[in-house]
Structures are given as C-alpha cells and as structure tokens.
Design an enzyme around this catalytic site. Structure first.
Site, mmCIF file in Angstrom:
data_model
loop_
_atom_site.group_PDB
_atom_site.id
_atom_site.type_symbol
_atom_site.label_atom_id
_atom_site.label_comp_id
_atom_site.label_asym_id
_atom_site.label_seq_id
_atom_site.Cartn_x
_atom_site.Cartn_y
_atom_site.Cartn_z
ATOM 1 N N GLY A 83 36.420 -15.508 29.928
ATOM 2 C CA GLY A 83 37.573 -15.800 30.761
ATOM 3 C C GLY A 83 37.683 -17.302 31.001
ATOM 4 O O GLY A 83 38.769 -17.873 30.999
ATOM 5 N N THR A 84 36.541 -17.939 31.182
ATOM 6 C CA THR A 84 36.510 -19.386 31.407
ATOM 7 C C THR A 84 37.120 -20.141 30.232
ATOM 8 O O THR A 84 37.941 -21.049 30.422
ATOM 9 C CB THR A 84 35.054 -19.848 31.631
ATOM 10 O OG1 THR A 84 34.542 -19.194 32.789
ATOM 11 C CG2 THR A 84 34.970 -21.357 31.804
ATOM 12 N N ASN A 130 39.565 -13.269 43.005
ATOM 13 C CA ASN A 130 38.245 -12.676 42.828
ATOM 14 C C ASN A 130 37.450 -12.553 44.127
ATOM 15 O O ASN A 130 36.532 -11.756 44.208
ATOM 16 C CB ASN A 130 37.433 -13.466 41.801
ATOM 17 C CG ASN A 130 37.495 -14.955 42.030
ATOM 18 O OD1 ASN A 130 38.580 -15.540 42.089
ATOM 19 N ND2 ASN A 130 36.346 -15.584 42.173
ATOM 20 N N HIS A 186 33.487 -8.727 30.439
ATOM 21 C CA HIS A 186 32.435 -8.209 31.326
ATOM 22 C C HIS A 186 32.911 -7.814 32.718
ATOM 23 O O HIS A 186 32.152 -7.252 33.497
ATOM 24 C CB HIS A 186 31.263 -9.196 31.404
ATOM 25 C CG HIS A 186 31.516 -10.419 32.223
ATOM 26 N ND1 HIS A 186 31.010 -10.569 33.488
ATOM 27 C CD2 HIS A 186 32.215 -11.552 31.974
ATOM 28 C CE1 HIS A 186 31.367 -11.749 33.964
ATOM 29 N NE2 HIS A 186 32.101 -12.364 33.071
ATOM 30 N N CYS A 195 29.714 -18.017 41.824
ATOM 31 C CA CYS A 195 29.572 -19.394 41.367
ATOM 32 C C CYS A 195 29.245 -20.338 42.516
ATOM 33 O O CYS A 195 28.699 -21.407 42.310
ATOM 34 C CB CYS A 195 30.840 -19.864 40.682
ATOM 35 S SG CYS A 195 31.525 -18.623 39.608
ATOM 36 N N GLN A 220 40.551 -10.562 37.084
ATOM 37 C CA GLN A 220 40.260 -9.489 38.047
ATOM 38 C C GLN A 220 41.306 -8.382 38.007
ATOM 39 O O GLN A 220 41.085 -7.299 38.557
ATOM 40 C CB GLN A 220 40.206 -10.067 39.473
ATOM 41 C CG GLN A 220 39.077 -11.037 39.719
ATOM 42 C CD GLN A 220 37.707 -10.365 39.752
ATOM 43 O OE1 GLN A 220 37.572 -9.170 40.027
ATOM 44 N NE2 GLN A 220 36.672 -11.135 39.461
ATOM 45 N N THR A 248 33.186 -18.201 13.788
ATOM 46 C CA THR A 248 33.018 -16.855 13.237
ATOM 47 C C THR A 248 33.186 -15.820 14.340
ATOM 48 O O THR A 248 32.601 -15.954 15.421
ATOM 49 C CB THR A 248 31.625 -16.729 12.569
ATOM 50 O OG1 THR A 248 31.548 -17.739 11.561
ATOM 51 C CG2 THR A 248 31.427 -15.355 11.955
HETATM 52 C C1 LIG Z 1 34.967 -14.053 36.348
HETATM 53 C C2 LIG Z 1 36.237 -14.805 36.433
HETATM 54 C C3 LIG Z 1 36.530 -15.834 35.527
HETATM 55 C C4 LIG Z 1 35.551 -16.274 34.484
HETATM 56 O O1 LIG Z 1 35.363 -15.329 33.454
HETATM 57 P P1 LIG Z 1 34.028 -15.426 32.562
HETATM 58 O O2 LIG Z 1 34.275 -14.450 31.463
HETATM 59 O O3 LIG Z 1 32.910 -15.019 33.452
HETATM 60 O O4 LIG Z 1 33.926 -16.817 32.090
HETATM 61 C C5 LIG Z 1 37.738 -16.473 35.644
HETATM 62 N N1 LIG Z 1 38.634 -16.119 36.580
HETATM 63 C C6 LIG Z 1 38.394 -15.136 37.467
HETATM 64 C C7 LIG Z 1 39.429 -14.783 38.471
HETATM 65 C C8 LIG Z 1 37.186 -14.444 37.425
HETATM 66 O O5 LIG Z 1 36.953 -13.483 38.311
#
Ligand SMILES: *Cc1c(COP(=O)(O)O)cnc(C)c1O
Length: 386
Positions: free
Chosen positions: A69-70, A149, A199, A323, A177, A235
């Site tokens: 997500g990051t 989140n 995840h 975090c 989320q 890849t």
């Molecule tokens: C967990 C989260 C992310 C980051 O996602 P990752 O896959 O852990 O890097 C970004 N935005 C929100 C709102 C999240 O809850």
C-alpha cells in the site's frame, strides 16, 4: 490469543495460501519467458488482475501490482506530481492520512510542490465546502483516504470525486482500509487512482495494487524491465499476485453480510466499554465508520501501558497506529479531531476482523475495566481530578 489488531494486519486466509503455494514451489517460472512454465505464471497474473479489476469495477488494464500500500501511495503522489508539474504544483490532502501519504507529501514539498492539508471535523470527516474553497487554478491532485486506519471515519469519496472531475483535477484515494469493508466502484465515485494492500484483507504481505484510470498522466517510480505494461519494473511477485486476487475476491463477496457481522460486534464492544468504563470518549463518526473499528480514549491513562497489560492476557490491540507506537508523540489523527495531548495519549484501537467472535468481545469487555481502573489508580492526573 485474542487478535484485535486487524487494521495493522490480518491473518492470511487458508484458501488464499493454498492458491499461492504452487507458485512458491513448483510453478516458479518467470512470467516474461515464452516456455510453458513462464506462461503458467503469466496466466496466473492475468487471473489475479481480473479478480482485482472486478472488485473495483474497472478494466484489468488499469490494475498495476506493487509491493505494498505504501508503494502505491508513493507512486500515485510522486508519479502524478512529477508528470504534471508543468500544469501546476498544488496538491490537496488531509491532516489525517496515513504516513505513506503524509511523509510523501513532505518530500514533495521539498521538491517545490505546495500541499494543502485539509482539517477534519470532530467526527474525523472533511468539510466538502472547505475542500471546494481550497481548490486553485494550479491544483493537480486531490488525495483523500476512503477510510481512516485509526478512527475508522469514512470520507464522502463520491462527492470528492465529482468535484475533482468537474475541475479536471486527478483524484487519488488510499483505500487500504476500505477495500473489502465497503463497496467501492471507481467509476461511480470518479476515482482516478486508488491504492490498496494485500495484508489488510487476509492476503499476503508485500503486495499492493494501484488502480490507474486509463489516460491518467503518471510517471514511473521504478525503472527497469517492461513489466506491468512498462509502468512498474521488476519481476512479478506471482504467488502474491495470485494471493491478493483470491483475497480480494473473498473479501468483496458477501460484503453486506460480513459488515453486518462486524458492525454488531463493534457496537457491542463500544456499548460495553461506555457502560463499564466512565470518562471514556469514542473517537470518530458513530455511523460513517469502518464496520470493525473501535477507537476510544480513556481519560487519565497512557495507551501504551494499557497495551502492555492487555498483551499479558494475550490480547493484541493498538494505541495510535502501529507506525507511531514507540514514539512519544500522540497520534496526528487524534490531534486533528481536536483532542488535547493528554487525552489523545489514552487511546485504544480495537480493530475487529471476520475471524473475531462475540465470545472474544465478551472476554475483552470482562478484563478491560479492571485494567483501566488499575492504571487510573496509579495516575496522578486521575487522583487530582477525583
Ligand atoms: C496499512 C496502510 C497503508 C500501508 O500499507 P502497507 O501495505 O502496509 O505498506 C497505507 N494506508 C493505510 C490507510 C493503511 O492502513
């Protein structure tokens, strides 16, 4: 173990893992090769892409796999900013975004972009009128999360999308989320870019998605091979692509039933806490809220010590966000909804997932009041206020 930290990460579904396993073992071909082993991987990626596209209501050509997500958030912001800098250097976001957005915005500020951080109301939701006022001639991007989140508040993304479209501004939403917890249709809500992560939806870690509407002008973040239709080199993580495809398929099936189940547990939990523990504040909107999100502040105590006591009983929960745990600063989200520092410090987030049961809620409700009271009895603030 009592796992109540589903907004931090989730347990992978067995069905998801089972579908991934062959691609972690014997089906190990590189998807860019022309022999059968490689074609098998290519087909698996195609399948995953189609499942994700179906969940978002878009074409599979608009789905790009990333590492998280990051990364999706970074790509959306930096990619759009750099590609459109000649049109303008102004970006609008909110004060309550995940750090993947906020820290990327700080970086972009150093590169000469101007960022407006919209405030939120006490319920954790933006004021649409304020958004309209902040839009400028040189605004190139609006990035507002679908659901928060920490406090679970849900933003009016369809309204935001409509405004962005009228003004010809790109609209990105961090839906990490939200996907799997509420219905999202990128066309209905006029979303141009959307991020989510494996995840957080009972899929594997280390895989994310960026939806990019066809025609959006965006630079690459990673340069190298021609993967992901020449937009994202490296890849392919075939097994995880298979996994996120399966996870999103499961998560979006029966979404109504699942959210009803979670809302029931959430309301039971919130009501139980408010009934049993005085001097408690519920954070975030009571209605426009993620189905499984409980976020409260217990006055006069420290969230971190509360977590340690819960951990001793096998309960995993969170204070602030994962975090920020370990930092002394209270959550930027709780400060943005107007809580004073000392109250924000006493926050507890219980994020309920589909694997949680009513008995587990009963258990946490049976132990929480005593722990809070014990901590309050040791708190000088509590004694002074009594
Ligand atoms: C967990 C989260 C992310 C980051 O996602 P990752 O896959 O852990 O890097 C970004 N935005 C929100 C709102 C999240 O809850």
């Amino acid at each position: 173990m009592y796992y109540f930290d589903n907004s931090a990460t989730t347990k992978i579904d067995k069905e998801v893992l089972d579908e991934m396993m062959p691609y972690l073992t014997e089906k190990f071909g590189n998807a860019s090769t022309i022999y059968s082993l490689g074609i098998e991987s290519r087909t698996a990626i195609l399948n995953g892409r189609e499942k994700v596209a179906k969940a978002l209501g878009c074409s599979s050509k608009e789905i790009y796999f990333t590492s998280s997500g990051t990364e999706s958030d970074n790509w959306a912001l930096k990619g759009v900013a750099f590609a459109n800098k000649d049109k303008g250097k102004h970006i609008i976001t909110t004060a309550i975004e995940h750090h993947a957005i906020l820290h990327t915005c700080e970086y972009l500020e150093k590169q000469g972009f101007e960022i407006t951080y919209l405030p939120v109301k006490e319920n954790g939701i933006i004021d649409i009128e304020v958004l309209k006022k902040e839009i400028r001639e040189d605004t190139i991007l609006i990035s507002i999360m679908t659901a928060n989140n920490e406090i679970g508040s849900i933003q009016p993304i369809a309204e935001i999308g409509k405004i962005a479209k009228e003004k010809g501004i790109y609209f990105h939403t961090d839906a990490v989320q939200a996907v799997g917890n509420m219905n999202i249709d990128v066309n209905e809500s006029n979303i141009d870019l959307l991020s989510f992560s494996g995840h957080k939806i009972n899929g594997p870690k280390g895989i994310g998605v960026l939806y990019i509407r066809e025609g959006v002008n965006i630079d690459n973040l990673l340069h190298g091979g021609g993967q992901e239709r020449r937009k994202r080199a490296s890849t392919e993580n075939v097994a995880s692509i298979v996994g996120i495809g399966k996870a999103v398929e499961i998560a979006t099936k029966n979404i109504g039933k699942k959210s009803e189940y979670l809302i029931n547990l959430r309301e039971k939990c919130i009501k139980g806490i408010l009934d049993k523990i005085p001097d408690t504040i519920v954070n975030g909107d009571r209605e426009k809220r993620l189905p499984g999100n409980v976020n409260v502040c217990f006055k006069y105590i420290e969230g971190e010590s509360l977590l340690l006591h819960l951990d001793k009983l096998g309960i995993c929960a969170s204070s602030g966000s994962a975090c920020t745990s370990g930092e002394l600063n209270p959550s930027h989200v709780l400060l943005a909804i107007g809580l004073p520092h000392e109250i924000a410090h006493g926050s507890l987030r219980i994020s309920i997932g589909k694997n949680n049961t009513e008995e587990e809620i009963d258990y946490i409700l049976s132990v929480l009041p005593d722990i809070v009271q014990k901590l309050r009895d040791m708190s000088p603030l509590y004694i002074k206020n009594k």
